[in-house]
Write an enzyme that holds these catalytic residues in place. Structure first.
Site, PDB file in Angstrom:
ATOM      1  N   GLY A 165       0.811  -1.210   0.000  1.00 58.45           N
ATOM      2  CA  GLY A 165       0.000   0.000   0.000  1.00 58.45           C
ATOM      3  C   GLY A 165       0.846   1.262   0.000  1.00 58.45           C
ATOM      4  O   GLY A 165       0.354   2.356  -0.256  1.00 58.45           O
ATOM      5  N   GLY A 211       4.934   3.338  -4.678  1.00 55.43           N
ATOM      6  CA  GLY A 211       4.783   4.600  -5.390  1.00 55.43           C
ATOM      7  C   GLY A 211       5.135   5.830  -4.582  1.00 55.43           C
ATOM      8  O   GLY A 211       5.297   6.916  -5.126  1.00 55.43           O
TER       9      GLY A 211
END
Length: 218
Positions: A165, A168
């Site tokens: 999660g 990025g």
């Protein structure tokens, strides 16, 4: 961390990201493609009514990206409107040239991912300090499985690192985003394990700057 962005898929947080320009967000290529419809920014709490929601116009990946294991795990999201910079939203600078980080240098990583492998993603942004790991040591720990153009930090010999999660999100050193959260071992953040791996942004500056200048994928 006014530059932090939640990349959304099917109305839910999918990955982290960070604002580098009023029209562009950086995230990881493995986070998706045309199925990434929106980003949220402007507040550390994902449930806050103050979060600004902006549509993603296009996703730009390096032409030679295949999958995480082969590297080039970086993606630019072109937004549908200009992001207003203010006291809740700002961009983060990138390196201006190819860099070499110092072993044991303290940097930070942030995200809305799990806090451990048995939990779910969180609504409040979390941040943790991580230390840079020597690339040859990291390669040994990964038994030669590392792709090129990566940075290793945290996740080994410590209980600090990123988790699912957090992909990025930025590795921030000296106020600049130098890495993009890419992968850990077996989709697990059971620490201490092997070092966490980030895409080295400084290796992609030419590609990034070309996209920013032309305002389209190249």
């Amino acid at each position: 961390m006014l530059y932090m962005v939640s990349v959304q898929k099917n109305g839910h947080h999918e990955c982290g990201g960070f604002l580098i320009n009023v029209y562009f967000v950086v995230t990881a290529a493995h986070c998706g493609g045309d199925d990434l419809k929106y980003v949220l920014l402007g507040n550390p709490n994902l449930k806050s009514s103050k979060m600004k929601k902006i549509r993603v116009n296009s996703t730009c990946k390096p032409k030679d990206y295949v999958d995480v294991g082969n590297g080039n795990d970086i993606m630019l999201l072109q937004l549908s409107e200009k992001v207003p910079l203010n006291n809740t939203v700002n961009k983060i600078p990138l390196p201006t040239y190819e860099i070499t980080l110092r072993e044991n240098q303290t940097c930070s990583v942030a995200g809305w991912g799990k806090v451990d492998e048995n939990s779910s993603s969180v609504d409040d942004l979390r941040v943790v300090n991580v230390s840079i790991i020597n690339s040859s040591d990291c390669n040994k720990k990964w038994e030669g499985y590392l792709p090129p153009n990566v940075i290793c930090a945290g996740g080994y010999g410590t209980n600090k690192g990123f988790c699912q999660g957090d992909s990025g999100g930025p590795l921030v050193c000296n106020g600049r985003a130098v890495g993009v959260v890419s992968f850990n071992r077996g989709f697990s953040c059971h620490y201490p394990d092997v070092p966490n791996v980030y895409t080295n942004i400084s290796k992609y500056l030419q590609w990034i700057n070309k996209i920013l200048n032309e305002k389209k994928c190249v």
